[in-house]
Design a protein around this motif. Structure first.
Motif, PDB file in Angstrom:
ATOM      1  N   VAL A  37       0.874  -1.177   0.000  1.00 47.06           N
ATOM      2  CA  VAL A  37       0.000   0.000   0.000  1.00 47.06           C
ATOM      3  C   VAL A  37       0.907   1.221   0.000  1.00 47.06           C
ATOM      4  O   VAL A  37       1.712   1.399   0.924  1.00 47.06           O
ATOM      5  N   PRO A  38       0.811   2.070  -1.032  1.00 53.12           N
ATOM      6  CA  PRO A  38       1.715   3.224  -1.136  1.00 53.12           C
ATOM      7  C   PRO A  38       1.488   4.269  -0.053  1.00 53.12           C
ATOM      8  O   PRO A  38       0.423   4.332   0.567  1.00 53.12           O
ATOM      9  N   GLU A  39       2.497   5.103   0.137  1.00 52.91           N
ATOM     10  CA  GLU A  39       2.466   6.168   1.139  1.00 52.91           C
ATOM     11  C   GLU A  39       1.390   7.195   0.797  1.00 52.91           C
ATOM     12  O   GLU A  39       1.299   7.676  -0.325  1.00 52.91           O
ATOM     13  N   VAL A  40       0.584   7.545   1.778  1.00 55.04           N
ATOM     14  CA  VAL A  40      -0.501   8.510   1.600  1.00 55.04           C
ATOM     15  C   VAL A  40       0.037   9.938   1.522  1.00 55.04           C
ATOM     16  O   VAL A  40      -0.454  10.749   0.738  1.00 55.04           O
ATOM     17  N   ALA A  41       1.052  10.267   2.320  1.00 58.42           N
ATOM     18  CA  ALA A  41       1.557  11.645   2.389  1.00 58.42           C
ATOM     19  C   ALA A  41       2.000  12.141   1.012  1.00 58.42           C
ATOM     20  O   ALA A  41       1.661  13.254   0.607  1.00 58.42           O
ATOM     21  N   ARG A  42       2.749  11.326   0.282  1.00 56.18           N
ATOM     22  CA  ARG A  42       3.208  11.740  -1.051  1.00 56.18           C
ATOM     23  C   ARG A  42       2.018  11.960  -1.992  1.00 56.18           C
ATOM     24  O   ARG A  42       2.031  12.877  -2.802  1.00 56.18           O
ATOM     25  N   LYS A  43       1.015  11.113  -1.871  1.00 55.34           N
ATOM     26  CA  LYS A  43      -0.179  11.260  -2.712  1.00 55.34           C
ATOM     27  C   LYS A  43      -0.872  12.590  -2.419  1.00 55.34           C
ATOM     28  O   LYS A  43      -1.257  13.311  -3.343  1.00 55.34           O
ATOM     29  N   VAL A  44      -1.020  12.912  -1.142  1.00 54.77           N
ATOM     30  CA  VAL A  44      -1.658  14.172  -0.754  1.00 54.77           C
ATOM     31  C   VAL A  44      -0.852  15.355  -1.290  1.00 54.77           C
ATOM     32  O   VAL A  44      -1.407  16.286  -1.880  1.00 54.77           O
ATOM     33  N   ILE A  45       0.463  15.312  -1.104  1.00 55.45           N
ATOM     34  CA  ILE A  45       1.315  16.412  -1.568  1.00 55.45           C
ATOM     35  C   ILE A  45       1.196  16.577  -3.077  1.00 55.45           C
ATOM     36  O   ILE A  45       1.011  17.695  -3.583  1.00 55.45           O
ATOM     37  N   LYS A  46       1.274  15.474  -3.803  1.00 52.75           N
ATOM     38  CA  LYS A  46       1.193  15.540  -5.269  1.00 52.75           C
ATOM     39  C   LYS A  46      -0.152  16.115  -5.718  1.00 52.75           C
ATOM     40  O   LYS A  46      -0.209  16.984  -6.589  1.00 52.75           O
ATOM     41  N   GLU A  47      -1.237  15.628  -5.125  1.00 58.73           N
ATOM     42  CA  GLU A  47      -2.569  16.126  -5.477  1.00 58.73           C
ATOM     43  C   GLU A  47      -2.699  17.615  -5.174  1.00 58.73           C
ATOM     44  O   GLU A  47      -3.234  18.375  -5.986  1.00 58.73           O
ATOM     45  N   GLN A  48      -2.196  18.031  -4.013  1.00 58.95           N
ATOM     46  CA  GLN A  48      -2.279  19.435  -3.633  1.00 58.95           C
ATOM     47  C   GLN A  48      -1.454  20.319  -4.574  1.00 58.95           C
ATOM     48  O   GLN A  48      -1.889  21.398  -4.966  1.00 58.95           O
ATOM     49  N   GLN A  49      -0.266  19.843  -4.955  1.00 58.70           N
ATOM     50  CA  GLN A  49       0.566  20.609  -5.878  1.00 58.70           C
ATOM     51  C   GLN A  49      -0.106  20.736  -7.244  1.00 58.70           C
ATOM     52  O   GLN A  49      -0.093  21.802  -7.849  1.00 58.70           O
ATOM     53  N   GLU A  50      -0.710  19.648  -7.721  1.00 56.49           N
ATOM     54  CA  GLU A  50      -1.360  19.662  -9.036  1.00 56.49           C
ATOM     55  C   GLU A  50      -2.569  20.592  -9.072  1.00 56.49           C
ATOM     56  O   GLU A  50      -2.842  21.208 -10.093  1.00 56.49           O
ATOM     57  N   MET A  51      -3.281  20.694  -7.957  1.00 60.51           N
ATOM     58  CA  MET A  51      -4.486  21.530  -7.937  1.00 60.51           C
ATOM     59  C   MET A  51      -4.233  22.924  -7.362  1.00 60.51           C
ATOM     60  O   MET A  51      -5.146  23.726  -7.237  1.00 60.51           O
ATOM     61  N   GLY A  52      -2.982  23.200  -7.011  1.00 66.64           N
ATOM     62  CA  GLY A  52      -2.659  24.503  -6.437  1.00 66.64           C
ATOM     63  C   GLY A  52      -3.164  24.663  -5.021  1.00 66.64           C
ATOM     64  O   GLY A  52      -3.357  25.790  -4.550  1.00 66.64           O
ATOM     65  N   GLY A  53      -3.375  23.541  -4.327  1.00 67.50           N
ATOM     66  CA  GLY A  53      -3.875  23.569  -2.956  1.00 67.50           C
ATOM     67  C   GLY A  53      -2.785  23.928  -1.958  1.00 67.50           C
ATOM     68  O   GLY A  53      -1.594  23.936  -2.282  1.00 67.50           O
ATOM     69  N   ASN A  54      -3.199  24.177  -0.731  1.00 63.02           N
ATOM     70  CA  ASN A  54      -2.271  24.585   0.314  1.00 63.02           C
ATOM     71  C   ASN A  54      -2.185  23.576   1.461  1.00 63.02           C
ATOM     72  O   ASN A  54      -1.534  23.837   2.468  1.00 63.02           O
ATOM     73  N   ALA A  55      -2.844  22.417   1.333  1.00 61.58           N
ATOM     74  CA  ALA A  55      -2.776  21.383   2.370  1.00 61.58           C
ATOM     75  C   ALA A  55      -1.451  20.640   2.202  1.00 61.58           C
ATOM     76  O   ALA A  55      -1.384  19.535   1.674  1.00 61.58           O
ATOM     77  N   LEU A  56      -0.386  21.292   2.631  1.00 57.34           N
ATOM     78  CA  LEU A  56       0.981  20.812   2.425  1.00 57.34           C
ATOM     79  C   LEU A  56       1.775  20.957   3.715  1.00 57.34           C
ATOM     80  O   LEU A  56       1.441  21.801   4.556  1.00 57.34           O
ATOM     81  N   PRO A  57       2.860  20.196   3.866  1.00 58.18           N
ATOM     82  CA  PRO A  57       3.669  20.324   5.078  1.00 58.18           C
ATOM     83  C   PRO A  57       4.309  21.708   5.220  1.00 58.18           C
ATOM     84  O   PRO A  57       4.721  22.083   6.301  1.00 58.18           O
ATOM     85  N   TRP A  58       4.386  22.453   4.138  1.00 55.60           N
ATOM     86  CA  TRP A  58       4.930  23.809   4.183  1.00 55.60           C
ATOM     87  C   TRP A  58       3.823  24.853   3.951  1.00 55.60           C
ATOM     88  O   TRP A  58       4.089  26.008   3.692  1.00 55.60           O
ATOM     89  N   GLY A  59       2.567  24.402   4.104  1.00 56.24           N
ATOM     90  CA  GLY A  59       1.403  25.277   3.942  1.00 56.24           C
ATOM     91  C   GLY A  59       0.462  25.121   5.120  1.00 56.24           C
ATOM     92  O   GLY A  59       0.843  25.323   6.274  1.00 56.24           O
ATOM     93  N   ASP A  60      -0.767  24.723   4.830  1.00 59.91           N
ATOM     94  CA  ASP A  60      -1.785  24.505   5.864  1.00 59.91           C
ATOM     95  C   ASP A  60      -1.565  23.119   6.469  1.00 59.91           C
ATOM     96  O   ASP A  60      -2.131  22.117   6.008  1.00 59.91           O
ATOM     97  N   THR A  61      -0.745  23.067   7.508  1.00 60.86           N
ATOM     98  CA  THR A  61      -0.367  21.778   8.099  1.00 60.86           C
ATOM     99  C   THR A  61      -1.542  21.074   8.765  1.00 60.86           C
ATOM    100  O   THR A  61      -1.587  19.843   8.799  1.00 60.86           O
ATOM    101  N   GLY A  62      -2.498  21.840   9.283  1.00 61.71           N
ATOM    102  CA  GLY A  62      -3.679  21.229   9.903  1.00 61.71           C
ATOM    103  C   GLY A  62      -4.505  20.472   8.882  1.00 61.71           C
ATOM    104  O   GLY A  62      -4.901  19.323   9.109  1.00 61.71           O
ATOM    105  N   LEU A  63      -4.765  21.096   7.738  1.00 63.58           N
ATOM    106  CA  LEU A  63      -5.527  20.440   6.678  1.00 63.58           C
ATOM    107  C   LEU A  63      -4.734  19.282   6.081  1.00 63.58           C
ATOM    108  O   LEU A  63      -5.289  18.220   5.793  1.00 63.58           O
TER     109      LEU A  63
END
Length: 185
Positions: A37-63
């Motif tokens: 089962v692949p790592e979830v964190a990388r998936k979240v980061i990639k999705e957020q970067q692709e959509m211009g989101g801020n739910a990133l470890p260097w952005g909205d850390t809570g989200l």
């Protein structure tokens, strides 16, 4: 999952700080015929970067933490009926560790999820300076990588898991080490 949380002895976590060879080891485990089962964190980061989101470890850390927890729980549930041995690239407790490291603490919901999920033997890869590298999804510096490893051990052990350090060695030898040290289900 709530109160229906149970230990899946066939679910193994491979964890550690960033850049220690987890994905390389898991790719080799998959070539051996195991489900991964692949790592979830990388998936979240990639999705957020692709959509211009801020739910990133260097952005909205809570989200970011909420999305990681949600994804980790979903990947656990998606595999809950599988009785074969499965290796997870990080587990739900990794999200809990991250939340604690950034000062958000451990919520009651996280605390409940941490209990009796995976096989109690968790394979943890220690920091390995010679192979450490950053990339577009891994921006932590070496000191943070070391700190993450130590914090992971503390969190997993706090919840009753036995962390087993995987030696810094060739991929082949790391695979053999994991296979020899599994609590066969």
């Amino acid at each position: 999952m709530g109160q229906n949380i149970f230990e899946k002895r066939n679910f193994y976590v491979i964890t550690g700080g960033p850049g220690v060879g987890k994905t390389t080891l898991l790719d080799a485990m998959e070539k051996e015929g195991f489900s991964v089962v692949p790592e979830v964190a990388r998936k979240v980061i990639k999705e957020q970067q692709e959509m211009g989101g801020n739910a990133l470890p260097w952005g909205d850390t809570g989200l970011y933490t909420k999305l990681m927890l949600k994804g980790s729980v979903e990947s656990y549930i998606e595999n809950a009926e599988n009785e074969n041995i499965i290796f997870f690239d990080r587990g739900i407790l990794d999200t809990i560790c991250y939340s604690d490291m950034i000062g958000n603490g451990i919520s009651a919901e996280m605390d409940e999820y941490a209990k009796k999920l995976y096989n109690k033997r968790v394979f943890i890869l220690p920091p390995w300076f010679e192979i450490y590298a950053t990339d577009s999804e891994r921006k932590q510096d070496w000191e943070e990588a070391e700190m993450t490893y130590h914090k992971m051990k503390i969190i997993y052990e706090k919840y009753g898991y036995d962390t087993i350090d995987v030696p810094r060695d060739s991929v082949r030898n790391r695979v053999s080490f994991v296979l020899l040290n599994m609590d066969i289900v």
